[in-house]
Scaffold this motif. Sequence first.
Motif, short mmCIF file in Angstrom:
data_model
loop_
_atom_site.label_atom_id
_atom_site.label_comp_id
_atom_site.label_asym_id
_atom_site.label_seq_id
_atom_site.Cartn_x
_atom_site.Cartn_y
_atom_site.Cartn_z
N UNK A 1 0.83 -1.19 0.00
CA UNK A 1 0.00 0.00 0.00
C UNK A 1 0.88 1.26 0.00
N UNK A 2 0.72 2.06 -1.04
CA UNK A 2 1.58 3.23 -1.20
C UNK A 2 0.80 4.52 -0.94
N UNK A 3 1.43 5.41 -0.19
CA UNK A 3 0.78 6.67 0.17
C UNK A 3 1.53 7.86 -0.39
N UNK A 4 0.79 8.93 -0.68
CA UNK A 4 1.41 10.21 -0.98
C UNK A 4 0.81 11.27 -0.05
N UNK A 5 1.43 12.44 -0.05
CA UNK A 5 1.03 13.49 0.88
C UNK A 5 0.47 14.68 0.10
N UNK A 6 -0.78 15.01 0.36
CA UNK A 6 -1.41 16.10 -0.37
C UNK A 6 -1.47 17.37 0.45
N UNK A 7 -0.36 18.08 0.48
CA UNK A 7 -0.29 19.33 1.26
C UNK A 7 -0.23 20.53 0.33
N UNK B 1 -6.89 21.64 -6.30
CA UNK B 1 -5.67 21.16 -6.96
C UNK B 1 -4.52 21.10 -5.95
N UNK B 2 -3.84 19.95 -5.93
CA UNK B 2 -2.61 19.80 -5.14
C UNK B 2 -1.44 19.73 -6.12
N UNK B 3 -0.28 20.26 -5.71
CA UNK B 3 0.90 20.18 -6.59
C UNK B 3 2.12 19.68 -5.81
N UNK B 4 3.15 19.37 -6.57
CA UNK B 4 4.42 18.84 -6.04
C UNK B 4 4.18 17.55 -5.24
N UNK B 5 3.19 16.78 -5.67
CA UNK B 5 2.84 15.59 -4.90
C UNK B 5 3.70 14.41 -5.37
N UNK B 6 4.67 14.04 -4.53
CA UNK B 6 5.60 12.98 -4.91
C UNK B 6 4.89 11.65 -5.00
N UNK B 7 5.13 10.93 -6.09
CA UNK B 7 4.62 9.56 -6.33
C UNK B 7 3.10 9.46 -6.30
N UNK B 8 2.38 10.56 -6.51
CA UNK B 8 0.91 10.48 -6.58
C UNK B 8 0.49 9.52 -7.69
N UNK B 9 1.29 9.49 -8.78
CA UNK B 9 0.93 8.65 -9.94
C UNK B 9 1.06 7.16 -9.62
N UNK C 1 -4.54 14.02 2.75
CA UNK C 1 -4.60 15.38 2.20
C UNK C 1 -5.21 16.34 3.21
N UNK C 2 -4.87 17.59 2.98
CA UNK C 2 -5.40 18.67 3.80
C UNK C 2 -6.39 19.45 2.93
N UNK C 3 -7.66 19.45 3.34
CA UNK C 3 -8.68 20.16 2.57
C UNK C 3 -9.37 21.20 3.44
N UNK D 1 10.58 11.68 -13.06
CA UNK D 1 9.17 11.88 -12.72
C UNK D 1 8.91 11.41 -11.30
N UNK D 2 8.75 12.38 -10.41
CA UNK D 2 8.39 12.08 -9.03
C UNK D 2 7.20 12.96 -8.64
N UNK D 3 7.30 14.22 -9.04
CA UNK D 3 6.26 15.21 -8.75
C UNK D 3 5.04 15.04 -9.64
N UNK D 4 3.89 15.42 -9.07
CA UNK D 4 2.66 15.42 -9.86
C UNK D 4 1.76 16.58 -9.47
N UNK D 5 0.86 16.87 -10.39
CA UNK D 5 -0.28 17.71 -10.06
C UNK D 5 -1.48 16.77 -9.88
#
Lengths: 354, 386
Positions: free
Chosen positions: B128-134, B162-170, B177-179, B217-221
């Motif tokens: 299970x892989x997680x990313x951080x949506x800050x 929209x979140x940006x600079x999200x490492x490994x979101x893909x 995430x923080x909403x 490719x690490x970052x995502x939108x």
Amino acid sequence: MTSADPIIVETTERIFRDLADPQAINSADDDAWRAPLWTALEEAGLTVAWLDDALGGGGASIADGFAIARVSGTYAAPVPLAETLLAAWLLGRGGIEAPTGRMTVAPTRTKDRIVLDADGRLVGSVHQVPWASASDHMALIAAQADKNVVALVETGACSVIAGTNLAADPRDEVRFDGVTPLKTAPAPEGLGERGLRLMGAAARSLQMTSALEAILDLSVDYAGERVAFERKISKFQAVQHELAKLASETAAAMAASGSAAKAIGDAEAFDDRTFMEVASTKVRVGEAAREGAAIAHQVHGAIGFTEEYVLHRFTRRLWSWQDDFGSESVWAAEIGKMICAGGPDQLWATITAA
Amino acid sequence: MAKSIEFDALGLPPEAESLRGEVREFLDAEIAAGNINPNNAGGRGSFDRAFSKRVGAKGWIGMTWPKQYGGHERSYLERYVVNEEFLAAGAPTQAHFVADRQSGPILLQHAPEEIKADILPRITRGECTFCIGMSEPDSGSDLFAAKTKADKVEQGWRINGRKVWTSYAHQSDYMIALFRTAPPTKENRRHGLTQFLVDMKKPGITVSPIPFMTGGHEFNEVVFDDAMLPDNSVLGEIDGAWKQATSELAYERSGPERFLETYQVLVELIGALGDKPDLRGAEGVGRLVAQLNSLRRMSISVAGMLAAGKEPVLEASIVKDLGTNWEQALPAKARDLAAFADVEPSNRPNFQDVIDHATMIAPKLTIQGGTREILRGIIARGLGLR
């Protein structure tokens, strides 16, 4: 390593607080404070804490002795406490009873060497010896053929060429010229001049850590009082960030010097692991001293480099202590040679060995 | 002031040191099998789900968590050893690293029971892989400027933004995430943000790459367009995420990943200088090793405080500030120190590749996970200046 005895720490603190307040010493017209301070330290048994009871010492643990050195740095008092502690420790390693009075140790620099010749006389000269001219006795590591011996010598029997460091504390050249020591004994296996330098480097690093804590506190206090542009300067982000850097350097010194003391206390041998830990500490604490002193002065502005203000009591000692028992450059080169000789594949094992 | 800072000398306990031997055996086998290439400049620490599953099988993910959720109830100091050994070897940990360090502990503390029972065991198995949506386009260091909205509706929460600079979101299964669930109040501009668990497979979530200057490719939108989340995705207090954020910082900022990111540079430098370096090289290496040693002591000390149940936020910020500055400066120092070395021609290409790669990733080290400027602000607050 067991942690330090709180009674010893408290006693040391009380004596320095009562008799060696940095501001009071800074304002004193004469040296009248010196004798009572030394007498109190000696009467409390702190000066020879590291020596066994049976040899006239305090029988304190390695941790206790380092804790005494750590407290003394908080006051940056010009007193040969760490030096006398180290001398008593060295004498104890040779099973030699310690005399009373002020002592110091030698050699403290890589290039200095003392030889005990076939007739039992000391030959050689040593430089930058802390507090030699104010000492009654010196404890030495000398080479005899291919072995090391611990020697106790009366300072008055040697030629002492007095000098000072930039804090105006004695740093003297001592020539032995065939002096006969009062006592000699074989050094324990593995203890040579490098072991003595490591022990001194650990003690000095602890003193430097406390001095860094002191200038951090002084700087934070000062920035909270001094007003410029209608605000306390502690409210300016530029000043806050500089103080944060000073705190980080102080923290690095805390972690490094604490682990050096622990390494010696745990092992009480000067093998490669102890060397790595203590040598790294002297390098890192020296770097922290340089960076930290610069920041403290910048935060203080002009008052910081006046004689009347107390900051220089700490910063001048931090600068000069960098050189004692091996400077950053000297120890770093020794570490680097060892690491490179081991090669890249050995690096991680060396770092994680301690 | 100095008294508010604590860095006690701490040795690693025997069980941690015996674990180190096990980890090294595992890594040696992985290297022998060609799963890790320790000399690969750009591929260190990359993403490999199969590797993460093998790590999970060893019991090295979620090491400190309760057994009830698949954890192993081991100490932070044991976790420290596994972490630093993986980093030094350049192991491909990215498929489990964030979940292990950060997301799992958040779920443990704030997720509803059924979520914990479902997801935590999967994390510990390396599945299970997680990313951080800050971060968002207008919210980076200033987290409380986040605008991506979560609206309460009958079926749960509707997310737009929209979140940006999200490492490994893909490549992630979930995001924490923080909403924004309410506007900030006059008294508290930090009010109104809520932490959510986001299942990345939900409709209405689009992930697009933002390539690094290295081409990597690490970052995502990550765009949320009427994405729907169930009620049980709320983590902790609605509108009160700011209260939850600080305790995480000590875990997030004090680990060896805050100074070992460019470690391979030091290894290559020692190879380049050879076994009899010039004095300048020897002194330079000695300083770097001394600095690294002290950073490691600091990080272990903080791990010990975490193990003792403390919240060393100030100390963790100090470790990250010193550590990331060190690893960032390392490639340039190595370049200087090797300038006059007679580097063996066969070693030259790898040394250069490693330095080149480290030089290009260096800028991110003092940005990600709290910028240098933010950290110094936290340290200043710890000194009582704010």
